[in-house]
Design a protein around this motif. Structure first.
Motif, PDB file in Angstrom:
ATOM      1  N   TRP A 114       5.210  -1.544  -2.098  1.00 39.34           N
ATOM      2  CA  TRP A 114       5.235  -2.773  -1.495  1.00 39.34           C
ATOM      3  C   TRP A 114       4.512  -3.889  -2.411  1.00 39.34           C
ATOM      4  CZ3 TRP A 114       8.443  -4.014   2.390  1.00 39.34           C
ATOM      5  CH2 TRP A 114       8.615  -2.897   3.499  1.00 39.34           C
ATOM      6  N   ILE A 115       3.713  -3.549  -3.050  1.00 38.85           N
ATOM      7  CA  ILE A 115       2.884  -4.317  -4.078  1.00 38.85           C
ATOM      8  C   ILE A 115       3.817  -4.626  -5.364  1.00 38.85           C
ATOM      9  CG2 ILE A 115       1.014  -4.416  -5.708  1.00 38.85           C
ATOM     10  CD1 ILE A 115      -0.501  -2.558  -3.893  1.00 38.85           C
ATOM     11  N   ASP A 116       4.672  -3.906  -5.622  1.00 39.02           N
ATOM     12  CA  ASP A 116       5.773  -4.110  -6.657  1.00 39.02           C
ATOM     13  C   ASP A 116       6.932  -5.094  -6.263  1.00 39.02           C
ATOM     14  OD1 ASP A 116       4.350  -2.252  -8.208  1.00 39.02           O
ATOM     15  OD2 ASP A 116       6.245  -0.806  -8.362  1.00 39.02           O
ATOM     16  N   HIS A 117       6.899  -5.286  -4.944  1.00 43.11           N
ATOM     17  CA  HIS A 117       7.870  -6.233  -4.388  1.00 43.11           C
ATOM     18  C   HIS A 117       7.280  -7.497  -3.952  1.00 43.11           C
ATOM     19  CE1 HIS A 117      10.428  -2.749  -4.212  1.00 43.11           C
ATOM     20  NE2 HIS A 117      11.459  -3.364  -4.105  1.00 43.11           N
ATOM     21  N   GLY A 118       6.136  -7.557  -4.410  1.00 40.20           N
ATOM     22  CA  GLY A 118       5.417  -8.908  -4.189  1.00 40.20           C
ATOM     23  C   GLY A 118       4.698  -9.030  -2.775  1.00 40.20           C
ATOM     24  N   PHE A 119       4.252  -8.133  -2.088  1.00 44.85           N
ATOM     25  CA  PHE A 119       3.815  -8.247  -0.898  1.00 44.85           C
ATOM     26  C   PHE A 119       2.172  -7.500  -1.436  1.00 44.85           C
ATOM     27  CE2 PHE A 119       7.956  -7.301   0.297  1.00 44.85           C
ATOM     28  CZ  PHE A 119       7.971  -7.950   1.858  1.00 44.85           C
ATOM     29  N   ALA A 120       1.249  -8.356  -0.364  1.00 43.04           N
ATOM     30  CA  ALA A 120       0.052  -7.700  -0.345  1.00 43.04           C
ATOM     31  C   ALA A 120      -0.075  -6.757   0.683  1.00 43.04           C
ATOM     32  CB  ALA A 120      -1.063  -8.828   0.347  1.00 43.04           C
ATOM     33  N   VAL A 121      -0.911  -5.506   0.583  1.00 43.44           N
ATOM     34  CA  VAL A 121      -0.975  -4.397   1.456  1.00 43.44           C
ATOM     35  C   VAL A 121      -2.458  -4.499   1.904  1.00 43.44           C
ATOM     36  CG1 VAL A 121      -0.900  -1.976   1.872  1.00 43.44           C
ATOM     37  CG2 VAL A 121       1.018  -3.168   0.431  1.00 43.44           C
ATOM     38  N   VAL A 122      -2.453  -4.367   3.289  1.00 44.61           N
ATOM     39  CA  VAL A 122      -3.889  -4.082   4.078  1.00 44.61           C
ATOM     40  C   VAL A 122      -3.829  -2.961   4.798  1.00 44.61           C
ATOM     41  CG1 VAL A 122      -5.347  -5.018   5.715  1.00 44.61           C
ATOM     42  CG2 VAL A 122      -4.168  -6.647   4.266  1.00 44.61           C
ATOM     43  N   ARG A 123      -4.918  -1.959   4.579  1.00 43.97           N
ATOM     44  CA  ARG A 123      -4.923  -0.901   5.381  1.00 43.97           C
ATOM     45  C   ARG A 123      -6.495  -0.882   6.071  1.00 43.97           C
ATOM     46  NH1 ARG A 123      -3.619   3.644   0.909  1.00 43.97           N
ATOM     47  NH2 ARG A 123      -4.608   2.087  -0.315  1.00 43.97           N
ATOM     48  N   VAL A 124      -6.355  -0.438   7.310  1.00 44.94           N
ATOM     49  CA  VAL A 124      -7.463  -0.706   8.400  1.00 44.94           C
ATOM     50  C   VAL A 124      -8.000   0.502   8.978  1.00 44.94           C
ATOM     51  CG1 VAL A 124      -8.006  -2.019  10.573  1.00 44.94           C
ATOM     52  CG2 VAL A 124      -6.578  -3.055   8.903  1.00 44.94           C
ATOM     53  N   ASN A 125      -9.125   0.782   8.696  1.00 38.15           N
ATOM     54  CA  ASN A 125      -9.775   2.030   9.323  1.00 38.15           C
ATOM     55  C   ASN A 125     -10.428   1.663  10.475  1.00 38.15           C
ATOM     56  OD1 ASN A 125      -9.252   3.783   7.251  1.00 38.15           O
ATOM     57  ND2 ASN A 125     -10.780   3.308   5.981  1.00 38.15           N
ATOM     58  N   TYR A 126      -9.454   1.611  11.518  1.00 35.89           N
ATOM     59  CA  TYR A 126      -9.795   1.144  12.923  1.00 35.89           C
ATOM     60  C   TYR A 126     -10.677   2.274  13.499  1.00 35.89           C
ATOM     61  CZ  TYR A 126      -5.733   4.277  13.293  1.00 35.89           C
ATOM     62  OH  TYR A 126      -4.743   5.274  13.034  1.00 35.89           O
ATOM     63  N   ARG A 127     -11.464   1.760  14.708  1.00 32.96           N
ATOM     64  CA  ARG A 127     -11.890   2.809  15.607  1.00 32.96           C
ATOM     65  C   ARG A 127     -10.911   3.939  15.890  1.00 32.96           C
ATOM     66  NH1 ARG A 127     -13.625  -1.158  20.397  1.00 32.96           N
ATOM     67  NH2 ARG A 127     -12.047  -2.371  19.275  1.00 32.96           N
ATOM     68  N   GLY A 128     -11.526   5.145  15.951  1.00 33.02           N
ATOM     69  CA  GLY A 128     -10.877   6.159  16.107  1.00 33.02           C
ATOM     70  C   GLY A 128     -10.620   6.964  14.400  1.00 33.02           C
ATOM     71  N   SER A 129     -10.750   6.179  13.646  1.00 32.42           N
ATOM     72  CA  SER A 129     -10.683   6.704  12.098  1.00 32.42           C
ATOM     73  C   SER A 129     -12.154   7.544  11.881  1.00 32.42           C
ATOM     74  CB  SER A 129     -10.761   5.684  10.974  1.00 32.42           C
ATOM     75  OG  SER A 129      -9.858   4.623  11.191  1.00 32.42           O
TER      76      SER A 129
END
Length: 614
Positions: free
Chosen positions: A403-418
């Motif tokens: 996705w980064i190669d295609h110009g997108f920012a990427v966000v990954r969330v360690n939500y409650r339950g992680s």
């Protein structure tokens, strides 16, 4: 069969984008080795284009492909003497099958335990004398454990229960068996039992008793010494995972003075004098050596990033599989030697992660952010992890990098339950499942927009497994927040998923939701994406394995039918595998379809830096 050492897997001869190279570049797992024949190893590689098991004789350098199946094989182990390889044979990724075995040097496969019918696996331990303990799970029987005598003969059932359980370990002299079980009905927090090979009980350790509800235990391994009844155990008594030693003969437990801030796991050094400690904290991990005699703690030097697996060799050296978000995995050794370097092209680097801490409704949420070149705001993919008891880390992952190669920012969330942020953070996920995680994701989404990172009109919610479930649920409960949804192997209709899924996951769902769909129908309804399907505004892409026992296909079809009835824009890709695929070209195809769907349906057209997909 293929030898990894003699194969140059470079993929197609025509130019390919970096994101495809990251999938096609040959990789290897950390080699496992036989306890009494450490020169004999077993590892997994994708060098042929499918993840399969390989045997490696370190003394001669010879490598040999062990398994060769259309949908791949990753579950295997060596007997302690190194003479035999056991591997699990299912049907097209459905996880339902039997253990097979093959001589280390090659030869025909044969059933490892004749007489045991196919099942879902529930652990395996093989003793130095040839004794084996096999765990099984079926819808009809629940969990059963069977001892296969060293001298041969029919397997003997020593354990049976409706709730989930599994084989923890077999003692060094094959006299004791450690069992993880959830007979108390909480599938997220196991208790431990040690029995003799005839099934008679020796000791019990249960932190759910005495008012200490929701405290889990896990088996880390028996001491590597004959006649030693000590068991290394993981516990949560102080709000995080830590190791302790349980003397199963006396019943005494010994805390270990390992003063590190995050979750701590450990395994024995081969001589039993020390522990190899894996410390996980804030999405990174590192290694330490703990001296049992003195309590001394010494850092085992590793680069910054994540150690996904590690093991101590008989000579005291440590081998480990390391990566970071920017650099592909490598099998390293504390000796400085290259342990195992696959041939062919290398995976191109990606960009490092940035840490973001956002105040959410249940506490501070940790998110990992990767940015493409240029100035924001960017089209942004929220790549949601599965589990839910898992966490994203500073480790290499080909899908976010694409996705980064295609110009997108990427966000990954360690939500409650992680995992990785203490017991309270993991155990916060109860009864309002799905909705809790999405509150944390929404808090980070608001930060991403207000900080200038994300274009609010081009926000993509995506994920696989539990992440796919959260994607569909988020599209229905937060319809104005997302421009697009990409859900892989998701839970889509929670009630149907419960009745169709494998038995061990039924136990987990009863724990998370407090009962069955008949007992707490309102909770299943509130947490099911199907409940909110008519509120979905964004185009939806769904991929699913037709043999998936975890997120079965019928409940996906129920959700898709509702989209069809509405005439809502969506695309569905069904493939002949289980909960994901071990075939490289299939994984590339799936991601290519997702990227193409996003570029076609996001408002404003594709990002300027987008690379063409083939």
């Amino acid at each position: 069969m293929t030898s990894i050492a003699n194969t140059d897997s470079t993929g197609p001869t025509d130019p390919m984008p970096d994101w495809e190279k990251r999938f096609r570049a040959p990789r290897v797992s950390l080699p496992d080795w036989a306890e009494d024949a450490p020169e004999r190893s077993l590892f997994v590689s994708n060098v042929t284009g499918t993840h399969e098991l390989y045997a490696w004789d370190r003394a001669t350098g010879e490598q040999r492909q062990v398994t060769d199946r259309p949908n791949g094989t990753t579950d295997g182990t060596l007997t302690p003497d190194g003479r035999t390889i056991w591997w699990f044979s299912d049907t097209d990724g459905d996880e339902f099958g039997v253990w097979m075995r093959q001589p280390f040097g090659g030869g025909p496969d044969e059933p490892a335990v004749p007489g045991l019918e196919p099942s879902y696996p529930a652990g395996l331990a093989i003793g130095r004398d040839g004794t084996a303990v096999v765990g099984r799970s079926t819808d009809d029987d629940g969990t059963t454990l069977h001892v296969v005598p060293a001298a041969g003969g029919e397997p003997v059932e020593i354990y049976r229960h409706r709730e989930s359980a599994g084989v923890g370990d077999l003692s060094h002299d094959s006299s004791l068996i450690a069992i993880e079980h959830t007979e108390h009905g909480d599938a997220m927090h196991s208790a431990l039992r040690v029995v003799r090979t005839d099934g008679t009980p020796v000791a019990e350790l249960d932190d759910s008793e005495g008012g200490r509800r929701e405290l889990g235990l896990t088996v880390l391994g028996f001491a590597p010494v004959d006649g030693d009844a000590r068991l290394l155990v993981g516990h949560q008594r102080r709000g995080r995972w830590e190791p302790m030693i349980w003397d199963t003969a006396s019943g005494d437990t010994t805390d270990l003075a390992i003063d590190l801030p995050g979750d701590v796991s450990a395994e024995w050094y081969p001589d039993g004098s020390a522990l190899l400690v894996v410390h996980s904290f804030q999405a990174r991990s590192e290694l330490w050596r703990y001296e049992l005699a003195t309590g001394g703690l010494t850092r085992v030097e590793t680069p910054a990033g994540s150690v996904s697996s590690a093991g101590a060799r008989p000579d005291g050296s440590v081998e480990y599989l390391w990566s970071s978000a920017a650099e592909a995995p490598r099998v390293r050794s504390t000796t400085g030697a290259v342990v195992l370097d696959p041939p062919g092209m290398k995976a191109p680097d990606s960009v490092p992660v940035e840490d973001t801490w956002v105040e959410g409704p249940g506490g501070t949420v940790h998110a990992l952010v990767q940015r493409p070149e240029g100035e924001g705001p960017f089209p942004t993919v929220f790549e949601v992890h599965g589990g839910p008891t898992w966490h994203d880390s500073d480790a290499f992952a080909a899908q976010p990098a694409a996705w980064i190669d295609h110009g997108f920012a990427v966000v990954r969330v360690n939500y409650r339950g992680s995992t990785g942020y203490g017991r309270a953070w993991t155990d916060a996920l109860k009864h309002r499942i799905g909705l809790i995680e999405l509150e944390d994701i929404e808090a980070v989404r608001e930060w991403a927009v207000s900080s200038g990172l994300a274009d609010p009109e081009r926000m993509v919610l995506a994920g696989g497994s539990w992440g796919g479930y959260l994607t569909l649920l988020g599209l229905g409960t937060q319809p104005k927040a997302w421009a697009l949804g990409l859900a892989a192997v998701p839970v889509a209709d929670y009630v149907t998923a419960y009745w169709d899924e494998m038995e061990a996951l039924k136990s987990m769902d009863r724990t998370l939701l407090g009962g069955t769909p008949d007992e707490v129908p309102e909770r299943f309804e509130a947490s099911s994406p199907l409940t909110y399907v008519d509120a979905v505004r964004a185009p939806v892409y769904i991929s699913a394995g037709v043999n998936d026992p975890r997120c079965p296909i019928r409940q996906v079809d129920n959700y898709v039918t509702r989209l069809e009835d509405r005439g809502h824009p969506h695309e569905v890709y069904r493939y002949d595998a289980g909960h994901g695929s071990l075939v490289v070209e299939e994984r590339i195809k799936q991601l290519r379809l997702e990227i193409d769907f996003a570029l076609r349906h996001l408002p404003g057209g594709p990002p300027l830096t987008a690379q063409p997909t083939r």
